[in-house]
Motif scaffolding. Structure first.
Motif, PDB file in Angstrom:
ATOM      1  N   LYS A  76      15.414 -68.598  56.514  1.00 44.90           N
ATOM      2  CA  LYS A  76      16.257 -68.274  55.361  1.00 44.90           C
ATOM      3  C   LYS A  76      15.935 -66.880  54.837  1.00 44.90           C
ATOM      4  O   LYS A  76      16.841 -66.117  54.485  1.00 44.90           O
ATOM      5  CB  LYS A  76      16.064 -69.299  54.246  1.00 44.90           C
ATOM      6  CG  LYS A  76      16.710 -70.625  54.518  1.00 44.90           C
ATOM      7  CD  LYS A  76      16.442 -71.584  53.360  1.00 44.90           C
ATOM      8  CE  LYS A  76      16.931 -72.966  53.664  1.00 44.90           C
ATOM      9  NZ  LYS A  76      16.638 -73.909  52.570  1.00 44.90           N
ATOM     10  N   LEU A  77      14.660 -66.543  54.775  1.00 50.58           N
ATOM     11  CA  LEU A  77      14.267 -65.203  54.335  1.00 50.58           C
ATOM     12  C   LEU A  77      14.819 -64.135  55.281  1.00 50.58           C
ATOM     13  O   LEU A  77      15.355 -63.115  54.841  1.00 50.58           O
ATOM     14  CB  LEU A  77      12.741 -65.089  54.260  1.00 50.58           C
ATOM     15  CG  LEU A  77      12.058 -65.792  53.109  1.00 50.58           C
ATOM     16  CD1 LEU A  77      10.549 -65.816  53.325  1.00 50.58           C
ATOM     17  CD2 LEU A  77      12.392 -65.106  51.808  1.00 50.58           C
ATOM     18  N   VAL A  78      14.710 -64.372  56.564  1.00 51.86           N
ATOM     19  CA  VAL A  78      15.214 -63.416  57.551  1.00 51.86           C
ATOM     20  C   VAL A  78      16.734 -63.320  57.462  1.00 51.86           C
ATOM     21  O   VAL A  78      17.307 -62.227  57.589  1.00 51.86           O
ATOM     22  CB  VAL A  78      14.737 -63.802  58.967  1.00 51.86           C
ATOM     23  CG1 VAL A  78      15.399 -62.946  60.025  1.00 51.86           C
ATOM     24  CG2 VAL A  78      13.221 -63.691  59.060  1.00 51.86           C
ATOM     25  N   ALA A  79      17.414 -64.448  57.215  1.00 56.99           N
ATOM     26  CA  ALA A  79      18.871 -64.432  57.078  1.00 56.99           C
ATOM     27  C   ALA A  79      19.295 -63.627  55.852  1.00 56.99           C
ATOM     28  O   ALA A  79      20.272 -62.867  55.912  1.00 56.99           O
ATOM     29  CB  ALA A  79      19.406 -65.857  56.996  1.00 56.99           C
ATOM     30  N   VAL A  80      18.580 -63.766  54.758  1.00 57.71           N
ATOM     31  CA  VAL A  80      18.889 -62.983  53.559  1.00 57.71           C
ATOM     32  C   VAL A  80      18.712 -61.499  53.850  1.00 57.71           C
ATOM     33  O   VAL A  80      19.538 -60.671  53.456  1.00 57.71           O
ATOM     34  CB  VAL A  80      18.019 -63.438  52.367  1.00 57.71           C
ATOM     35  CG1 VAL A  80      18.076 -62.446  51.233  1.00 57.71           C
ATOM     36  CG2 VAL A  80      18.444 -64.808  51.899  1.00 57.71           C
ATOM     37  N   TRP A  81      17.644 -61.153  54.554  1.00 55.86           N
ATOM     38  CA  TRP A  81      17.417 -59.750  54.907  1.00 55.86           C
ATOM     39  C   TRP A  81      18.547 -59.217  55.800  1.00 55.86           C
ATOM     40  O   TRP A  81      19.049 -58.115  55.582  1.00 55.86           O
ATOM     41  CB  TRP A  81      16.069 -59.601  55.602  1.00 55.86           C
ATOM     42  CG  TRP A  81      15.794 -58.216  56.063  1.00 55.86           C
ATOM     43  CD1 TRP A  81      15.551 -57.117  55.298  1.00 55.86           C
ATOM     44  CD2 TRP A  81      15.762 -57.765  57.414  1.00 55.86           C
ATOM     45  NE1 TRP A  81      15.360 -56.017  56.097  1.00 55.86           N
ATOM     46  CE2 TRP A  81      15.479 -56.386  57.384  1.00 55.86           C
ATOM     47  CE3 TRP A  81      15.934 -58.397  58.635  1.00 55.86           C
ATOM     48  CZ2 TRP A  81      15.380 -55.632  58.556  1.00 55.86           C
ATOM     49  CZ3 TRP A  81      15.824 -57.650  59.790  1.00 55.86           C
ATOM     50  CH2 TRP A  81      15.556 -56.273  59.739  1.00 55.86           C
ATOM     51  N   ALA A  82      18.949 -60.009  56.797  1.00 57.36           N
ATOM     52  CA  ALA A  82      20.014 -59.568  57.704  1.00 57.36           C
ATOM     53  C   ALA A  82      21.341 -59.395  56.961  1.00 57.36           C
ATOM     54  O   ALA A  82      22.064 -58.422  57.185  1.00 57.36           O
ATOM     55  CB  ALA A  82      20.170 -60.563  58.849  1.00 57.36           C
TER      56      ALA A  82
END
Length: 97
Positions: free
Chosen positions: A67-73
């Motif tokens: 989820k953190l990586v998705a928010v960053w992307a």
């Protein structure tokens, strides 16, 4: 959580905060809108990436880390799109079209 993961998180988050600060200084100091936009997009994207990298070891599971990586992307895509639209509007205003 191990000591190494904690130290890595602290270092990555501090580095990310530094890049956010550098982007803010660029926003305040650069002479025109295009260079300010460049400073913000580059420094803020790197700063957020480092903060997410520092928060991933703190995540309670793989789903939370993703989820953190998705928010960053998604922030990367939104920032690039917004910067493109602002730069295009500035070009049109400067050319008188």
């Amino acid at each position: 959580m191990t000591l190494a993961a904690g130290l890595f998180s602290i270092l990555a988050i501090c580095a990310g905060a530094f890049f956010f600060l550098a982007g803010t200084v660029g926003l305040l100091r650069f002479p025109d809108a295009l260079t300010r936009l460049h400073a913000l997009t580059k420094a803020d994207n790197l700063g957020l990436g480092l903060i997410v990298l520092g928060l991933v070891p703190q995540a309670s599971g793989v789903v939370d880390a993703l989820k953190l990586v998705a928010v960053w992307a998604l922030t990367q895509l939104a920032g690039a799109t917004a910067a493109q639209l602002v730069a295009r509007a500035l070009r049109r205003r400067e050319s008188g079209a």
